[in-house]
Design an enzyme around this catalytic site. Structure first.
Site, PDB file in Angstrom:
ATOM      1  N   LYS A  74       9.876  24.524 -30.425  1.00  0.00           N
ATOM      2  CA  LYS A  74      10.539  24.624 -29.789  1.00  0.00           C
ATOM      3  C   LYS A  74      11.064  26.534 -29.039  1.00  0.00           C
ATOM      4  O   LYS A  74      11.367  27.286 -30.300  1.00  0.00           O
ATOM      5  CB  LYS A  74      11.599  23.830 -29.141  1.00  0.00           C
ATOM      6  CG  LYS A  74      12.348  23.710 -27.552  1.00  0.00           C
ATOM      7  CD  LYS A  74      13.236  22.700 -27.741  1.00  0.00           C
ATOM      8  CE  LYS A  74      13.982  22.607 -26.381  1.00  0.00           C
ATOM      9  NZ  LYS A  74      15.286  21.301 -26.212  1.00  0.00           N
ATOM     10  N   ASP A 134      15.713  17.594 -31.564  1.00  0.00           N
ATOM     11  CA  ASP A 134      15.547  18.979 -30.759  1.00  0.00           C
ATOM     12  C   ASP A 134      16.966  19.762 -31.546  1.00  0.00           C
ATOM     13  O   ASP A 134      17.695  19.959 -31.376  1.00  0.00           O
ATOM     14  CB  ASP A 134      15.260  19.460 -29.581  1.00  0.00           C
ATOM     15  CG  ASP A 134      14.071  18.876 -28.925  1.00  0.00           C
ATOM     16  OD1 ASP A 134      13.658  18.163 -29.648  1.00  0.00           O
ATOM     17  OD2 ASP A 134      14.031  19.333 -27.743  1.00  0.00           O
ATOM     18  N   LYS A 155       6.423  22.594 -28.089  1.00  0.00           N
ATOM     19  CA  LYS A 155       7.020  22.883 -26.268  1.00  0.00           C
ATOM     20  C   LYS A 155       7.952  24.016 -25.864  1.00  0.00           C
ATOM     21  O   LYS A 155       8.343  25.182 -26.924  1.00  0.00           O
ATOM     22  CB  LYS A 155       8.394  21.709 -27.590  1.00  0.00           C
ATOM     23  CG  LYS A 155       8.985  21.584 -25.834  1.00  0.00           C
ATOM     24  CD  LYS A 155      10.260  20.567 -27.050  1.00  0.00           C
ATOM     25  CE  LYS A 155      11.546  20.293 -25.360  1.00  0.00           C
ATOM     26  NZ  LYS A 155      11.924  18.762 -25.576  1.00  0.00           N
TER      27      LYS A 155
END
Length: 231
Positions: free
Chosen positions: A158, A97, A186
């Site tokens: 994300k 991430d 996400k």
């Protein structure tokens, strides 16, 4: 939303159990890994210093080991992020991430932002989720960030780190429209209830970053209490 209205949606495979408090202990990482195996979560998301602990705890079982790169501000150098990503991948992390450099985005340094994400994607060969921190972006900036990261090879977008605001249905819906199926989404930050989790999934989220995975499942499985009849 009443979770009972959507029995076909299984929350567990969407959940990434986050263990990202700065004071997280080895025991807490190991417990999160055990919970991920028990509930069949998608992954456990830990700091880079805990990747080896999570890899050992999971023993190649189905939950993936995810870690954060340049977290939470994204303002470290591209070389630092790349080194961090390489080291995490070498230790066994399969999902990264990566917090984008918002200063570059807002300054129009789009080529540098693209190069940073593309290099991490290409050199590590791992699943990269670009963190956009949408609460700090105007709609046009979110669109630009999404397009740059998708073109650079990110597998997911994300929404947030959770440090500067949380995921919203509005943001997830906007990213769903922007990605057009080219990448996963996400949602992360402030996901505390099963109802909220389902709202985000229905809006287009394919992963949910939360530190409350077992609690969400317990809420989902808890039978609804019918109101008592009036006398």
């Amino acid at each position: 939303m009443n979770p009972a209205d959507y029995p076909e949606i299984d929350l567990a495979p969407h959940i990434e159990q986050a263990v990202l408090h700065p004071a997280t202990t080895t025991e807490q990482v190991q417990r999160a890994c055990a919970e991920a195996v028990q509930h069949n979560f998608a992954s456990v998301c830990v700091y880079p210093a805990a990747v080896a602990i999570a890899v050992e705890a999971l023993h190649n079982r189905s939950p993936q080991v995810c870690t954060v790169i340049g977290f939470p501000t994204g303002a470290t150098t591209a070389a630092t992020k790349l080194y961090e990503a390489h080291e995490a991948a070498e230790q066994g992390a399969t999902e990264l991430d990566v917090m984008i450099n918002l200063g570059w985005l807002k300054s129009g340094r789009h080529d540098e932002l693209h190069r940073e994400i593309a290099q991490i994607c290409e050199e590590t060969g791992q699943t990269v989720k670009a963190i956009l921190e949408v609460g700090l972006l105007a709609p046009d900036e979110m669109r630009q960030a999404a397009e740059i990261c998708l073109d650079a090879g990110a597998s997911y977008l994300k929404t947030n780190t959770g440090w500067f605001g949380g995921a919203t249905v509005t943001a997830v819906s906007a990213l769903h429209d922007l990605t057009r199926g080219r990448a996963g989404i996400k949602a992360a930050g402030g996901i505390r209830t099963a109802s909220q989790a389902l709202d985000l999934i229905l809006a287009g989220a394919t992963r949910l970053g939360t530190s409350r995975g077992p609690e969400l499942l317990a809420q989902r499985d808890r039978p609804a209490i019918a109101p008592e009849p009036r006398p």
